[in-house]
Design an enzyme around this catalytic site. Structure first.
Site, short mmCIF file in Angstrom:
data_model
loop_
_atom_site.label_atom_id
_atom_site.label_comp_id
_atom_site.label_asym_id
_atom_site.label_seq_id
_atom_site.Cartn_x
_atom_site.Cartn_y
_atom_site.Cartn_z
N LYS B 87 68.83 49.67 114.65
CA LYS B 87 69.53 50.13 113.44
C LYS B 87 69.73 51.65 113.40
O LYS B 87 70.75 52.13 112.91
CB LYS B 87 68.76 49.70 112.18
CG LYS B 87 68.92 48.23 111.88
CD LYS B 87 68.26 47.88 110.55
CE LYS B 87 68.31 46.38 110.30
NZ LYS B 87 67.62 46.02 109.04
N CYS B 188 62.16 41.09 99.27
CA CYS B 188 63.61 41.00 99.35
C CYS B 188 64.04 39.61 99.84
O CYS B 188 65.01 39.04 99.36
CB CYS B 188 64.07 42.11 100.28
SG CYS B 188 65.64 41.93 101.04
#
Lengths: 93, 266
Positions: B87, B188
């Site tokens: 990422k 999440c």
């Protein structure tokens, strides 16, 4: 009524910025960047191609705290063969 | 006087912000000379990094040890086309394409007690875009110890919070002395997360970092809490806790045991 500035004074150490080839918003941005390099109280002359531009820039400079001294039309004989609209401004910050 | 002169291309690139009295040429030079580090290139980081890069922050550090998964793309839009890539690398690719003025430093790892202080030390501001309590406490404590400003945010579903911590202000531990017990707050994955929530709060984090660099007013001793379902935004005054183990200066080093479970420091 147009007034004519006395630009031929050889003792004139006021800097002149020729922005006749620039468009909005660069007419204002380049004037503003020049003023940022200057000290408070110093004067700058900027030449634009037309009256509307000169007056628009004058308005923006006023709102940023600079003092617009005059906006007037100039002719070749007065300043290095330049025709255009001149704004005279005193650095206010 | 500034020692960077903007090029003609930079005058064009940053024209819309050079016009504003709050930025101008001097502010732009400040931005170009500044260094920000974004920890976590997920939902929050994705948004924050894009706008820091656009504004011309001169150096951006990006820290993330994960790689791009298809479940990320609903909110981590910076990673378009980069499935499987690390990422931090993926986000760096975006930054280089958007704005060649920005130098990017990639840290393809996660922060921990041993590396965090060395990683953040050279930066002017740290942007906390992590997704777990231990990392938030770790970044808060490391930033307080290194005297580096920190922009914290956290989001879940449609809600989020943001605050900025500077030396001598209230810190994250002043507000939350410990993490909620494991399992009491849904993650999440369990609770879900609206992509727009990460976008809004991530962009607000970039806003705070940019204002901080420019010397403008920030969320110091304040927390903004927003529910994007009702669109209620609350600006909450927060106070420094004189007994806070970290920002009072009592604790001077990061200890491994302070970042497990409740992350409490006695």
């Amino acid at each position: 009524m147009l007034r004519h500035a006395e630009l031929n004074d050889s003792n004139d150490r006021i800097e002149v910025l020729d922005l006749r080839d620039e468009n909005c918003p660069f007419t204002f941005i380049k004037t503003k960047l020049k003023l940022e390099e200057m000290k408070k109280g110093e004067e700058l002359k900027v030449i634009f191609s037309d009256e509307v531009t000169a007056r628009d820039v004058a308005k923006s400079l006023t709102s940023e705290g600079h003092e617009v001294l005059e906006v007037l039309e100039i002719h070749g004989a007065q300043l290095k063969g330049i025709d255009g609209w001149m704004l005279r401004v005193r650095c206010g910050r | 006087m500034s020692d960077i002169i903007l090029t003609q291309e930079q005058i064009k690139r940053y024209a819309r912000q050079l016009i504003m009295p709050e930025i101008g040429g001097k502010g732009q030079v400040k931005l170009l000379k500044s260094k920000a580090i974004v920890v976590g290139a997920g939902g929050l980081g994705s948004a924050a990094i894009q706008y820091l890069a656009g504004a011309g922050v001169g150096k951006i550090g990006i820290v993330d040890g994960d790689s791009v998964d298809i479940t990320n793309l609903q909110r981590q839009t910076i990673h378009a086309g980069n499935l499987g890539m690390n990422k931090a690398e993926s986000a760096a690719k975006f930054v280089k394409t958007l704005n060649p003025d920005v130098e990017v430093e990639v840290y393809p790892e996660n922060v921990n007690v041993n590396n965090v202080r060395d990683i953040i030390r050279e930066y002017d501001v740290v942007v906390d875009c992590t997704d777990n309590f231990p990392s938030r406490f770790l970044l808060n404590d490391a930033c307080v110890m290194e005297k580096i400003p920190l922009v914290h945010s956290a989001v879940l579903r449609f809600i989020g919070e943001i605050m900025t911590i500077v030396p001598d202000s209230a810190c994250y531990r002043c507000v939350f002395p410990e993490a909620p017990p494991p399992g009491s707050v849904p993650s999440c994955q369990e609770a879900g997360i609206a992509g727009v929530a990460t976008g809004i709060f991530g962009v607000m984090q970039a806003t705070e970092a940019i204002k901080l660099i420019l010397g403008l007013e920030i969320l110091e001793n304040k927390m903004l809490y927003a529910d994007l379902l009702t669109m209620e935004f609350d600006l909450i005054d927060i106070r420094k806790d004189r007994n806070c183990p970290v920002c009072s200066g009592k604790v001077k080093d990061l200890q491994e045991e302070s970042y497990v479970e409740t992350c409490r420091i006695e």
